[in-house]
Design a protein around this motif. Structure first.
Motif, PDB file in Angstrom:
ATOM      1  N   ASN A 151       0.845  -1.188   0.000  1.00 37.76           N
ATOM      2  CA  ASN A 151       0.000   0.000   0.000  1.00 37.76           C
ATOM      3  C   ASN A 151       0.885   1.243   0.000  1.00 37.76           C
ATOM      4  OD1 ASN A 151      -1.842   2.051   0.361  1.00 37.76           O
ATOM      5  ND2 ASN A 151      -2.924   1.065   2.060  1.00 37.76           N
ATOM      6  N   PRO A 152       1.216   1.787  -1.191  1.00 38.09           N
ATOM      7  CA  PRO A 152       2.110   2.953  -1.273  1.00 38.09           C
ATOM      8  C   PRO A 152       1.655   4.130  -0.420  1.00 38.09           C
ATOM      9  CG  PRO A 152       1.760   2.002  -3.445  1.00 38.09           C
ATOM     10  CD  PRO A 152       0.810   1.302  -2.515  1.00 38.09           C
ATOM     11  N   ARG A 153       0.347   4.209  -0.143  1.00 38.66           N
ATOM     12  CA  ARG A 153      -0.142   5.312   0.682  1.00 38.66           C
ATOM     13  C   ARG A 153       0.456   5.260   2.082  1.00 38.66           C
ATOM     14  NH1 ARG A 153      -4.085   5.816   4.346  1.00 38.66           N
ATOM     15  NH2 ARG A 153      -4.746   3.660   4.012  1.00 38.66           N
ATOM     16  N   LEU A 154       0.793   4.062   2.534  1.00 37.03           N
ATOM     17  CA  LEU A 154       1.356   3.895   3.868  1.00 37.03           C
ATOM     18  C   LEU A 154       2.876   3.983   3.889  1.00 37.03           C
ATOM     19  CD1 LEU A 154      -0.818   0.901   5.163  1.00 37.03           C
ATOM     20  CD2 LEU A 154      -1.086   3.332   5.704  1.00 37.03           C
ATOM     21  N   ALA A 155       3.477   4.049   2.725  1.00 35.97           N
ATOM     22  CA  ALA A 155       4.938   4.019   2.647  1.00 35.97           C
ATOM     23  C   ALA A 155       5.550   5.261   3.292  1.00 35.97           C
ATOM     24  CB  ALA A 155       5.382   3.919   1.191  1.00 35.97           C
ATOM     25  N   SER A 156       6.592   5.043   4.071  1.00 35.91           N
ATOM     26  CA  SER A 156       7.311   6.138   4.719  1.00 35.91           C
ATOM     27  C   SER A 156       8.781   5.777   4.797  1.00 35.91           C
ATOM     28  CB  SER A 156       6.748   6.399   6.124  1.00 35.91           C
ATOM     29  OG  SER A 156       7.574   7.314   6.817  1.00 35.91           O
ATOM     30  N   ALA A 157       9.581   6.362   3.924  1.00 36.16           N
ATOM     31  CA  ALA A 157      11.018   6.091   3.926  1.00 36.16           C
ATOM     32  C   ALA A 157      11.670   6.481   5.251  1.00 36.16           C
ATOM     33  CB  ALA A 157      11.684   6.801   2.746  1.00 36.16           C
ATOM     34  N   PRO A 158      11.324   7.650   5.834  1.00 37.84           N
ATOM     35  CA  PRO A 158      11.926   7.995   7.141  1.00 37.84           C
ATOM     36  C   PRO A 158      11.591   6.985   8.228  1.00 37.84           C
ATOM     37  CG  PRO A 158      10.981   9.942   6.117  1.00 37.84           C
ATOM     38  CD  PRO A 158      10.516   8.771   5.310  1.00 37.84           C
ATOM     39  N   LEU A 159      10.363   6.463   8.212  1.00 35.41           N
ATOM     40  CA  LEU A 159       9.975   5.472   9.215  1.00 35.41           C
ATOM     41  C   LEU A 159      10.797   4.197   9.047  1.00 35.41           C
ATOM     42  CD1 LEU A 159       8.198   4.503  11.498  1.00 35.41           C
ATOM     43  CD2 LEU A 159       6.461   3.875   9.814  1.00 35.41           C
ATOM     44  N   LEU A 160      10.974   3.743   7.811  1.00 32.00           N
ATOM     45  CA  LEU A 160      11.780   2.548   7.564  1.00 32.00           C
ATOM     46  C   LEU A 160      13.218   2.767   8.028  1.00 32.00           C
ATOM     47  CD1 LEU A 160      10.469   1.492   4.023  1.00 32.00           C
ATOM     48  CD2 LEU A 160       9.990   0.379   6.219  1.00 32.00           C
ATOM     49  N   ALA A 161      13.747   3.965   7.774  1.00 33.19           N
ATOM     50  CA  ALA A 161      15.117   4.265   8.183  1.00 33.19           C
ATOM     51  C   ALA A 161      15.246   4.238   9.709  1.00 33.19           C
ATOM     52  CB  ALA A 161      15.549   5.625   7.640  1.00 33.19           C
ATOM     53  N   HIS A 162      14.259   4.776  10.412  1.00 35.08           N
ATOM     54  CA  HIS A 162      14.320   4.794  11.874  1.00 35.08           C
ATOM     55  C   HIS A 162      14.151   3.398  12.460  1.00 35.08           C
ATOM     56  CE1 HIS A 162      14.797   9.025  12.811  1.00 35.08           C
ATOM     57  NE2 HIS A 162      13.933   9.323  11.863  1.00 35.08           N
ATOM     58  N   LEU A 163      13.289   2.588  11.852  1.00 32.82           N
ATOM     59  CA  LEU A 163      13.128   1.216  12.336  1.00 32.82           C
ATOM     60  C   LEU A 163      14.397   0.403  12.085  1.00 32.82           C
ATOM     61  CD1 LEU A 163       9.461   0.452  11.245  1.00 32.82           C
ATOM     62  CD2 LEU A 163      10.315   0.874  13.559  1.00 32.82           C
ATOM     63  N   LEU A 164      15.044   0.649  10.959  1.00 33.92           N
ATOM     64  CA  LEU A 164      16.320  -0.019  10.698  1.00 33.92           C
ATOM     65  C   LEU A 164      17.355   0.400  11.741  1.00 33.92           C
ATOM     66  CD1 LEU A 164      18.303  -1.686   8.952  1.00 33.92           C
ATOM     67  CD2 LEU A 164      18.731   0.423   7.657  1.00 33.92           C
ATOM     68  N   SER A 165      17.405   1.690  12.052  1.00 31.04           N
ATOM     69  CA  SER A 165      18.355   2.168  13.054  1.00 31.04           C
ATOM     70  C   SER A 165      18.087   1.521  14.405  1.00 31.04           C
ATOM     71  CB  SER A 165      18.260   3.691  13.183  1.00 31.04           C
ATOM     72  OG  SER A 165      18.676   4.318  11.984  1.00 31.04           O
ATOM     73  N   ALA A 166      16.806   1.388  14.763  1.00 25.12           N
ATOM     74  CA  ALA A 166      16.464   0.741  16.031  1.00 25.12           C
ATOM     75  C   ALA A 166      16.955  -0.702  16.050  1.00 25.12           C
ATOM     76  CB  ALA A 166      14.956   0.798  16.255  1.00 25.12           C
ATOM     77  N   LEU A 167      16.789  -1.398  14.936  1.00 26.49           N
ATOM     78  CA  LEU A 167      17.258  -2.778  14.856  1.00 26.49           C
ATOM     79  C   LEU A 167      18.773  -2.852  14.986  1.00 26.49           C
ATOM     80  CD1 LEU A 167      16.986  -5.793  14.300  1.00 26.49           C
ATOM     81  CD2 LEU A 167      16.880  -5.264  11.850  1.00 26.49           C
ATOM     82  N   VAL A 168      19.482  -1.977  14.278  1.00 23.46           N
ATOM     83  CA  VAL A 168      20.949  -1.986  14.348  1.00 23.46           C
ATOM     84  C   VAL A 168      21.417  -1.719  15.776  1.00 23.46           C
ATOM     85  CG1 VAL A 168      23.044  -0.807  13.596  1.00 23.46           C
ATOM     86  CG2 VAL A 168      21.269  -1.370  11.928  1.00 23.46           C
ATOM     87  N   LEU A 169      20.816  -0.735  16.430  1.00 25.28           N
ATOM     88  CA  LEU A 169      21.198  -0.434  17.806  1.00 25.28           C
ATOM     89  C   LEU A 169      20.952  -1.630  18.724  1.00 25.28           C
ATOM     90  CD1 LEU A 169      19.856   3.214  18.197  1.00 25.28           C
ATOM     91  CD2 LEU A 169      22.252   2.498  18.144  1.00 25.28           C
ATOM     92  N   ARG A 170      19.876  -2.356  18.454  1.00 24.82           N
ATOM     93  CA  ARG A 170      19.547  -3.498  19.297  1.00 24.82           C
ATOM     94  C   ARG A 170      20.514  -4.664  19.103  1.00 24.82           C
ATOM     95  NH1 ARG A 170      18.330  -3.725  23.778  1.00 24.82           N
ATOM     96  NH2 ARG A 170      16.590  -2.290  23.478  1.00 24.82           N
ATOM     97  N   VAL A 171      20.987  -4.876  17.857  1.00 21.96           N
ATOM     98  CA  VAL A 171      21.823  -6.057  17.601  1.00 21.96           C
ATOM     99  C   VAL A 171      23.316  -5.803  17.797  1.00 21.96           C
ATOM    100  CG1 VAL A 171      20.167  -6.946  15.920  1.00 21.96           C
ATOM    101  CG2 VAL A 171      22.141  -5.643  15.102  1.00 21.96           C
ATOM    102  N   LEU A 172      23.716  -4.538  17.934  1.00 21.83           N
ATOM    103  CA  LEU A 172      25.133  -4.275  18.121  1.00 21.83           C
ATOM    104  C   LEU A 172      25.661  -5.007  19.351  1.00 21.83           C
ATOM    105  CD1 LEU A 172      25.506  -0.450  17.344  1.00 21.83           C
ATOM    106  CD2 LEU A 172      26.362  -2.368  15.993  1.00 21.83           C
ATOM    107  N   PRO A 173      26.900  -5.470  19.303  1.00 22.55           N
ATOM    108  CA  PRO A 173      27.466  -6.138  20.481  1.00 22.55           C
ATOM    109  C   PRO A 173      27.337  -5.263  21.714  1.00 22.55           C
ATOM    110  CG  PRO A 173      28.941  -6.356  18.588  1.00 22.55           C
ATOM    111  CD  PRO A 173      27.850  -5.408  18.181  1.00 22.55           C
ATOM    112  N   VAL A 174      27.249  -5.907  22.871  1.00 17.82           N
ATOM    113  CA  VAL A 174      27.070  -5.171  24.130  1.00 17.82           C
ATOM    114  C   VAL A 174      28.196  -4.176  24.326  1.00 17.82           C
ATOM    115  CG1 VAL A 174      26.958  -5.380  26.646  1.00 17.82           C
ATOM    116  CG2 VAL A 174      25.785  -7.046  25.186  1.00 17.82           C
TER     117      VAL A 174
END
Length: 288
Positions: A151-174
Motif C-alpha cells: 500500500n504505497p499510501r502507507l509508505a514512509s522512507a523515514p519510518l523505515l530508516a528509523h526502524l532499521l536504526s532501532a534494529l541496528v542499535l539493538r543487535v550491536l554487540p554489548v
C-alpha cells in the motif's frame, strides 16, 4: 581494472524489487535459497550495500574477508559494503535477511558510525534477552516494509530508516568496538579520518597527507590514541589481500593499483604487515 573491482568476485549492486523502491529490503534465508538455485551464494561476492542477517535456527558457515565464521542460533551477520564474502553453507538456516544502502542510516550517530566501520565485526552472538528484542525489532521493520510495498499510501522512507536504526542499535554487540577515547572531538576527528582513508588509501599512504586534507596538524591525528598509521596500513593491507586472493594480477600490478611506487616497496610493506611475502600469501589464500 577500476578501483573496487575484483575480476574473481561477483560485484553486487543494490537493486530492490520493482514494487519495493526503498533503501531497505526484507528477505529471509529461505528466499535467498529460492532465488539462488544455482548456489552462486557460495562463491565470493562483493556487495555495494549492507547485508544483515539474524540466524533464528540451524547451523552453517559464512566467510568474510578470509575469516570463516560458524553460524548458529542467535548469530548476527553484518556485511558492510566492499567486504568480500560468501555464504559458505546456509542450507539449514532460517531467519530474516535485510539489505540496505550505504546512505540509509541517519548520520551522525552510533548507527552511522557502526555502518562506516570497515573493520567492524562480521559475526557475533547475542544473549537471549537481546536476541528476543532484536527479533521483535526485525519483525516490526518487516511488517512496515510489507505494508509500504502493498500500500504505497502507507509508505514512509523515514519510518523505515528509523526502524532499521532501532534494529541496528539493538543487535550491536554489548561492548561495540569504539575508538579508545572518551573525547567527543577525538571521535569526530577519527571518523573524518576514516572516511578520508576509504576514499584515498590507494593514492595516499602517509598520515600527514590526510591531516593536510582535513585541515589538521599531523599531531592531531596521531595524538588521539586511535592508531592513525596502523589504521591506514591495515586498510591498505586488506585491499592488497583481496587483490591477491581474487585476481591474477602480478605483485607489480597490485602495487600500482594500491599506489606504491614499485613492486619492491609493496612487497616490503606486505611482508612487514602480513608476515608473508605476497606470493606465499596468495598461494595460501587463492580463491577464498
Amino acid at each position: 581494472m577500476k578501483s573496487g573491482q575484483l575480476p574473481g568476485v561477483k560485484q553486487l549492486r543494490y537493486s530492490p524489487a520493482p514494487r519495493a523502491p526503498f533503501d531497505v529490503e526484507m528477505l529471509s534465508f529461505a528466499q535467498l535459497r529460492l532465488m539462488d538455485r544455482s548456489r552462486q551464494r557460495t562463491r565470493p561476492q562483493r556487495p555495494d550495500f549492507h547485508v544483515m542477517a539474524l540466524v533464528q535456527s540451524g547451523v552453517g558457515r559464512h566467510t568474510a574477508d578470509f575469516v570463516d565464521h560458524p553460524l548458529r542460533e542467535r548469530t548476527v551477520v553484518w556485511i558492510r559494503p566492499g567486504v568480500v564474502h560468501r555464504w559458505t553453507d546456509v542450507d539449514d538456516l532460517e531467519g530474516p535477511l535485510l539489505l540496505f544502502t550505504q546512505g540509509l542510516p541517519p548520520a551522525p550517530g552510533p548507527v552511522a558510525q557502526a555502518a562506516g566501520d570497515i573493520f567492524g565485526p562480521a559475526c557475533w552472538q547475542l544473549d537471549k534477552d537481546a536476541w528476543d528484542l532484536s527479533i521483535w525489532a526485525a519483525d516490526h521493520l518487516r511488517h512496515e516494509h510489507a505494508a509500504a510495498v502493498s500500500n504505497p499510501r502507507l509508505a514512509s522512507a523515514p519510518l523505515l530508516a528509523h526502524l532499521l536504526s532501532a534494529l541496528v542499535l539493538r543487535v550491536l554487540p554489548v561492548e561495540p568496538a569504539e575508538p579508545p577515547t572518551g573525547n567527543p572531538h577525538e571521535h569526530t576527528v577519527f571518523h573524518r579520518y576514516r572516511a578520508a582513508v576509504e576514499q584515498r588509501f590507494t593514492r595516499h599512504h602517509r598520515v600527514r597527507d590526510y591531516a593536510s586534507t582535513l585541515g589538521y596538524e599531523p599531531r592531531t591525528l596521531t595524538a588521539t590514541g586511535l592508531g592513525a598509521k596502523q589504521f591506514l596500513d591495515q586498510r591498505i593491507l586488506l585491499e592488497a589481500k583481496r587483490l591477491l586472493a581474487h585476481t591474477d594480477l602480478p605483485a607489480a600490478r597490485c602495487a600500482e593499483h594500491l599506489g606504491f611506487q614499485d613492486a619492491a616497496n609493496f612487497t616490503t610493506f606486505f611482508q612487514r604487515q602480513a608476515g608473508l611475502s605476497p606470493g606465499r600469501w596468495r598461494t595460501r589464500h587463492d580463491g577464498h
